[in-house]
Design a protein around this motif. Sequence first.
Motif, mmCIF file in Angstrom:
data_model
loop_
_atom_site.group_PDB
_atom_site.id
_atom_site.type_symbol
_atom_site.label_atom_id
_atom_site.label_comp_id
_atom_site.label_asym_id
_atom_site.label_seq_id
_atom_site.Cartn_x
_atom_site.Cartn_y
_atom_site.Cartn_z
ATOM 1 N N LEU A 111 1.779 1.755 -3.593
ATOM 2 C CA LEU A 111 0.602 2.277 -4.206
ATOM 3 C C LEU A 111 0.104 3.745 -4.105
ATOM 4 N N ASP A 112 0.374 4.189 -2.840
ATOM 5 C CA ASP A 112 0.184 5.655 -2.721
ATOM 6 C C ASP A 112 1.159 6.510 -3.581
ATOM 7 N N SER A 114 -10.954 4.114 -5.555
ATOM 8 C CA SER A 114 -9.942 3.773 -6.879
ATOM 9 C C SER A 114 -11.008 3.076 -7.878
ATOM 10 N N GLU A 121 0.061 6.438 -7.196
ATOM 11 C CA GLU A 121 -1.150 7.173 -7.653
ATOM 12 C C GLU A 121 -0.529 8.686 -7.982
ATOM 13 N N ASP A 157 -9.841 -0.314 -2.033
ATOM 14 C CA ASP A 157 -9.816 1.229 -1.884
ATOM 15 C C ASP A 157 -11.041 1.564 -2.981
ATOM 16 N N ARG A 210 -5.040 -0.770 -6.359
ATOM 17 C CA ARG A 210 -5.578 -0.200 -5.152
ATOM 18 C C ARG A 210 -6.815 -0.518 -5.076
ATOM 19 N N ARG A 234 0.499 -1.320 0.143
ATOM 20 C CA ARG A 234 0.171 -0.084 -0.113
ATOM 21 C C ARG A 234 0.816 1.296 -0.025
#
Length: 545
Positions: A469-470, A494, A473, A491, A486, A466
């Motif tokens: 992945l943040d 997403s 983004e 999420d 995500r 995660r």
Amino acid sequence: MWTIVLLRRLGCGVRAIRDIQIALLSIAAALCGVAAGRIAGRWASIAAAMLVLLNRAALIAATEFEPETLIVFALAASLAALMAWEHRWGAAIAGLFLGIAVTGRPVAALALILITIWIFVLRRRHVVPFLIAAAIPIAIVLAVNGHLTGHISIMEPGTGLYDGNNALATGCAGVLPRIVGDLDAASSEPDYLHVAYRLVAARANASEANRYWSRKSLAWMRTYPIAAARLFAWKALLSIHNYDIFDLSTMWRKNAVLPRWPFVPFGALTALAIAAFVLRRPRAALALMLIFAIATIAALIVFNVSARQRDALLPPFAILAAIGLIEILRCRRAQVVIACGAVLALTLLLGIDGPPQREDAYAWWASAQADRAASVGRRDIASVLRTASPPSVDSQSLRGAAMQVAGGDELRFDAAIALEKASAWAEADMVLEGLTDYEPRRDNRAVSSVAYYRSRAARHLGRDPRPFLDRAEADAPGDPDVLAARAVAGDAASAQRLDLLHDPFTRDYALARAREDAGDLAGARALRDRLLRIFPEWRRPADLR
């Protein structure tokens, strides 16, 4: 396109058509000389003609079966007519040629609108003949399109808007959704991508393709306004930059074999055009070229920038640059030094490449190297360089080739992607860990984020993906693979964005890949089977496990 069809119908071969286009470019150079001569005299006329002929991209485009050379000729003729004949016949001739330019690329309609306003303000009696003449070629082409294809326009502005403004766009030419690119590549028909866009929209149950794709593009801009503003800024810079963005492999290959000199970089035209506005007195005579330039740059920013599309800027910029050159030569000695220094400095600044230019150049280089490697039997090396395609060798061979890669960040990024395809997750993460400062711009060939691939490696190595992945983004706002990863991680926002910004087939393919990474093979297979059932022509999902 219909011009090429007509010439072929008349029996013209490939060489004859190229000769005709090069002749048109030469005539366009002379017409730009006429316009420049009306403002600044004989030497400006000669300079404008030479600057057109010494434009590398325009010469290369003249050897392609594309409308850009006709557009350059039509715009040059329109400018020459408006400058040389200040009566109704001049306005009518200008309107006719500007109408021809609009039929070649509909984005020239903005220039038509602005010139109409300019004529209405300064020569009100000339507006009617100008508009009537402009309408004639437009009406003819729309009628032919409707009769032969059933659509009054072959190229729809909504798909053009999406090409240049979506989550994968880099500012360098248009970027197709992967499904549209795959369908276009698999077809033997010319310009099949327009059909592919309509086909994808129809399978997505959209009643009208133009509206469907324009809504997707606008949704991305609204969702990620900062990313959209950054993209617009890059396109504004690329429209006047030295770097030539080639969107056809034939153009890139021709460019590679041409010498660097004596061609004049586009940034030099930009610098000299600015000099014209700074030094010329009075400036009123330059207004017409400014209108043409503003209309063209605006269209490039709204849609996309390529060397072919930028050809429409050549006539007004060559005329302005020629005037700027003459004005510099008319300066006193000290002013000449300052002006020349400023022009040289700006030209050099416009020759500095940023991430989009470097990545675009690398993409063409990698494609050529992959083809060369495949031709000598090194399919393992070709598989490393072809990041968008499934490997054509087994995992062990792919891993071995990737581990031998030595070079810059771009090559090591390709190697890391290849290692992940070979399920060598620890080795891939080790390579990616050394790319913290690298900013990929891979359009639809890969995800433009080092963090995304680190998230995949982290998941397979039993770590939390995660945080990566943040970061992904932020690196690649709206990328379908990032949003899918995500969404699978829980999420909900997403998942909504993935559906909002992308067609259902791109969405489901990205979700299937994300489910594979998460270990949900049953869910991935269900999505794969649905894609193959609804869209059997698209074979990429068949590579999913």
